[in-house]
Scaffold this motif. Structure first.
Motif, PDB file in Angstrom:
ATOM      1  N   GLU A  27      -4.417  -9.867 -58.824  1.00 51.58           N
ATOM      2  CA  GLU A  27      -4.522 -11.263 -59.248  1.00 51.58           C
ATOM      3  C   GLU A  27      -5.894 -11.797 -58.847  1.00 51.58           C
ATOM      4  OE1 GLU A  27      -1.503 -13.513 -57.248  1.00 51.58           O
ATOM      5  OE2 GLU A  27      -2.435 -13.217 -55.291  1.00 51.58           O
ATOM      6  N   LEU A  28      -6.412 -12.755 -59.635  1.00 49.28           N
ATOM      7  CA  LEU A  28      -7.754 -13.288 -59.370  1.00 49.28           C
ATOM      8  C   LEU A  28      -7.756 -14.797 -59.569  1.00 49.28           C
ATOM      9  CD1 LEU A  28      -9.755 -10.566 -61.363  1.00 49.28           C
ATOM     10  CD2 LEU A  28      -9.802 -10.847 -58.885  1.00 49.28           C
ATOM     11  N   SER A  29      -8.644 -15.477 -58.828  1.00 48.61           N
ATOM     12  CA  SER A  29      -8.787 -16.924 -59.003  1.00 48.61           C
ATOM     13  C   SER A  29      -9.856 -17.192 -60.063  1.00 48.61           C
ATOM     14  CB  SER A  29      -9.205 -17.569 -57.679  1.00 48.61           C
ATOM     15  OG  SER A  29     -10.513 -17.145 -57.357  1.00 48.61           O
ATOM     16  N   VAL A  30      -9.949 -18.444 -60.494  1.00 51.19           N
ATOM     17  CA  VAL A  30     -10.979 -18.806 -61.490  1.00 51.19           C
ATOM     18  C   VAL A  30     -12.366 -18.514 -60.926  1.00 51.19           C
ATOM     19  CG1 VAL A  30     -11.980 -20.702 -62.830  1.00 51.19           C
ATOM     20  CG2 VAL A  30      -9.522 -20.577 -62.519  1.00 51.19           C
ATOM     21  N   PRO A  93     -19.345  -3.698 -74.072  1.00 56.13           N
ATOM     22  CA  PRO A  93     -20.505  -3.340 -73.240  1.00 56.13           C
ATOM     23  C   PRO A  93     -20.415  -3.917 -71.819  1.00 56.13           C
ATOM     24  CG  PRO A  93     -21.114  -4.939 -74.941  1.00 56.13           C
ATOM     25  CD  PRO A  93     -19.720  -4.497 -75.253  1.00 56.13           C
ATOM     26  N   GLU A  94     -19.638  -5.026 -71.636  1.00 57.68           N
ATOM     27  CA  GLU A  94     -19.570  -5.666 -70.296  1.00 57.68           C
ATOM     28  C   GLU A  94     -18.629  -4.921 -69.337  1.00 57.68           C
ATOM     29  OE1 GLU A  94     -18.933  -7.211 -73.129  1.00 57.68           O
ATOM     30  OE2 GLU A  94     -20.245  -8.978 -73.327  1.00 57.68           O
ATOM     31  N   GLN A  95     -17.850  -3.976 -69.898  1.00 58.80           N
ATOM     32  CA  GLN A  95     -16.783  -3.357 -69.089  1.00 58.80           C
ATOM     33  C   GLN A  95     -17.294  -2.752 -67.771  1.00 58.80           C
ATOM     34  OE1 GLN A  95     -13.556  -2.994 -69.108  1.00 58.80           O
ATOM     35  NE2 GLN A  95     -13.045  -1.018 -68.175  1.00 58.80           N
ATOM     36  N   ALA A  96     -18.364  -1.955 -67.829  1.00 59.53           N
ATOM     37  CA  ALA A  96     -18.835  -1.265 -66.618  1.00 59.53           C
ATOM     38  C   ALA A  96     -19.245  -2.291 -65.555  1.00 59.53           C
ATOM     39  CB  ALA A  96     -20.009  -0.355 -66.961  1.00 59.53           C
ATOM     40  N   GLY A  97     -19.995  -3.316 -65.940  1.00 62.42           N
ATOM     41  CA  GLY A  97     -20.441  -4.353 -64.987  1.00 62.42           C
ATOM     42  C   GLY A  97     -19.250  -5.099 -64.406  1.00 62.42           C
ATOM     43  N   ASP A  98     -18.280  -5.425 -65.266  1.00 60.34           N
ATOM     44  CA  ASP A  98     -17.076  -6.137 -64.795  1.00 60.34           C
ATOM     45  C   ASP A  98     -16.374  -5.348 -63.698  1.00 60.34           C
ATOM     46  OD1 ASP A  98     -17.463  -8.186 -66.541  1.00 60.34           O
ATOM     47  OD2 ASP A  98     -15.760  -7.738 -67.863  1.00 60.34           O
ATOM     48  N   GLN A  99     -16.219  -4.044 -63.929  1.00 53.87           N
ATOM     49  CA  GLN A  99     -15.472  -3.231 -62.962  1.00 53.87           C
ATOM     50  C   GLN A  99     -16.219  -3.124 -61.632  1.00 53.87           C
ATOM     51  OE1 GLN A  99     -12.294  -2.183 -63.206  1.00 53.87           O
ATOM     52  NE2 GLN A  99     -12.254  -3.262 -65.167  1.00 53.87           N
ATOM     53  N   ILE A 100     -17.568  -3.027 -61.705  1.00 53.66           N
ATOM     54  CA  ILE A 100     -18.355  -2.971 -60.455  1.00 53.66           C
ATOM     55  C   ILE A 100     -18.175  -4.280 -59.688  1.00 53.66           C
ATOM     56  CG2 ILE A 100     -20.735  -2.958 -59.531  1.00 53.66           C
ATOM     57  CD1 ILE A 100     -21.416  -0.984 -61.831  1.00 53.66           C
ATOM     58  N   ILE A 105     -15.654  -7.784 -55.321  1.00 49.11           N
ATOM     59  CA  ILE A 105     -14.846  -8.961 -54.939  1.00 49.11           C
ATOM     60  C   ILE A 105     -13.614  -8.528 -54.131  1.00 49.11           C
ATOM     61  CG2 ILE A 105     -13.340 -10.778 -55.903  1.00 49.11           C
ATOM     62  CD1 ILE A 105     -16.110 -11.573 -56.428  1.00 49.11           C
ATOM     63  N   LEU A 106     -12.949  -7.462 -54.598  1.00 57.19           N
ATOM     64  CA  LEU A 106     -11.744  -7.025 -53.876  1.00 57.19           C
ATOM     65  C   LEU A 106     -12.120  -6.481 -52.494  1.00 57.19           C
ATOM     66  CD1 LEU A 106      -9.639  -5.357 -56.740  1.00 57.19           C
ATOM     67  CD2 LEU A 106      -9.471  -7.660 -55.825  1.00 57.19           C
ATOM     68  N   GLY A 107     -13.269  -5.799 -52.435  1.00 55.70           N
ATOM     69  CA  GLY A 107     -13.767  -5.285 -51.149  1.00 55.70           C
ATOM     70  C   GLY A 107     -14.042  -6.437 -50.195  1.00 55.70           C
TER      71      GLY A 107
END
Ligand code: SAM
Length: 309
Positions: A27-30, A93-100, A105-107
């Motif tokens: 889960e993520l906040s805005v 194209p944004e997928q790789a950056g999003d995952q990094i 953030i989770l770290g």
């Protein structure tokens, strides 16, 4: 509108596919979504609103923040659409950056929890911890107590007796105050503790049959007895072979007002006094140590003394 059409409309936008793929992990906040996607708050909120309306995403509030997550997939169709959205996001194209950014953030969240524990290390046992209490620890320790027969001498209204009665076979609570015995017995009845019996009597010669109990407890009671050694010898008599005595009492102190304030007969005891009385009574395997020290003056210390018959 049909459910399929609702899902299709909700997912017909690359940003919403990206959000769906991000929420797959956690889960993520805005704010977090903003930081990951580098988009403005109002854009993120609009997309989240549409996903919420579709039922594919749900939210929960925690203080001032709202967290978003994928809805539990109640029907097969929703599950298929969620998978489709995640696959669709992988083509962007944004997928790789999003995952990094998501991993970062989770770290950081994990680190924040660690930062807290690192900060309190060394004083953690003394700071407040939600849900952590001696009462809870007491219940945990009780679960490992076998079904004993216990005599609690100078029991008071039964703070400890009641706790023990929830686990032990029988608890006999002895006190020489008529009012305390009446009150304790009424409370035990109210709490439906049929195995807790209050008896009026003197802890130096308690109304408990010889060799009938597995454990004798004297918690903050011995310093009220005129002859403490007689009470310890009496405890030995009522124990079965192999039974144990547990004494919690004050270490010898200089707080003279204890007599007038708490009705104490003795100003606590030296460890050597307790050792001698236990040995004279016949107890073996004796152990005596200070187990607690109060932070406020006069810094009363509590001794735990035990022995086996
Ligand atoms: C400080 S309270 C301790 C109560 C309880 N054991 C506890 O730890 O919460 C002492 C209790 O011992 C009782 N008491 C004092 N002298 C006694 C005696 N000679 N025989 C039996 N009970 C006695 C008092 O009535 C009082 O309830």
């Amino acid at each position: 509108m049909s459910t399929t059409l609702k899902y299709l409309r909700a997912l017909s936008d690359p940003t919403r596919l990206r959000i769906m793929a991000l929420l797959e992990r956690d889960e993520l906040s805005v704010n977090e979504l903003q930081e990951i996607t580098r988009m403005g708050q109002s854009r993120i909120s609009t997309h989240l609103g549409l996903l919420l309306d579709s039922g594919l995403v749900e939210s929960r509030r925690e203080g001032k923040r709202t967290f978003y997550k994928l809805s539990p997939q109640s029907d097969g169709a929703a599950g298929e659409f969620v998978q489709l959205a995640i696959r669709g996001a992988r083509e962007l194209p944004e997928q790789a950056g999003d995952q990094i950014n998501l991993r970062r953030i989770l770290g950081r969240r994990r680190e924040q929890a660690q930062v807290y524990f690192n900060q309190v290390a060394g004083r953690f046992d003394r700071v407040y911890g939600p849900g952590r209490s001696w009462q809870a620890f007491g219940h945990l320790l009780l679960r490992i107590v076998p079904p004993l027969i216990v005599a609690d001498l100078g029991s008071g209204e039964g703070l400890l007796s009641e706790l023990l009665a929830r686990r032990c076979k029988k608890v006999i609570a002895v006190d020489n105050s008529e009012k305390i015995v009446a009150f304790g017995a009424a409370k035990a009845r109210k709490n439906n503790l049929k195995n807790l019996e209050f008896r009026l009597g003197d802890l130096q010669n308690p109304p408990v049959e010889a060799q009938s109990v597995d454990l004798v407890i004297l918690s903050q009671a011995l310093h009220h007895a005129e002859e403490p050694a007689r009470a310890v010898a009496g405890a030995y008599r009522m124990l079965r072979p192999g039974g144990q005595i547990m004494i919690l009492d004050l270490a010898r102190h200089k707080f003279e007002k204890a007599h007038e304030l708490y009705g104490d007969r003795w100003p606590g005891f030296a460890e050597s006094d307790l050792q001698r009385w236990l040995e004279e009574a016949g107890f073996k395997k004796t152990e005596i140590s200070v187990v607690a020290r109060e932070e406020q003056p006069p810094h009363f210390e509590t001794i735990l003394a035990s022995g086996q018959k």
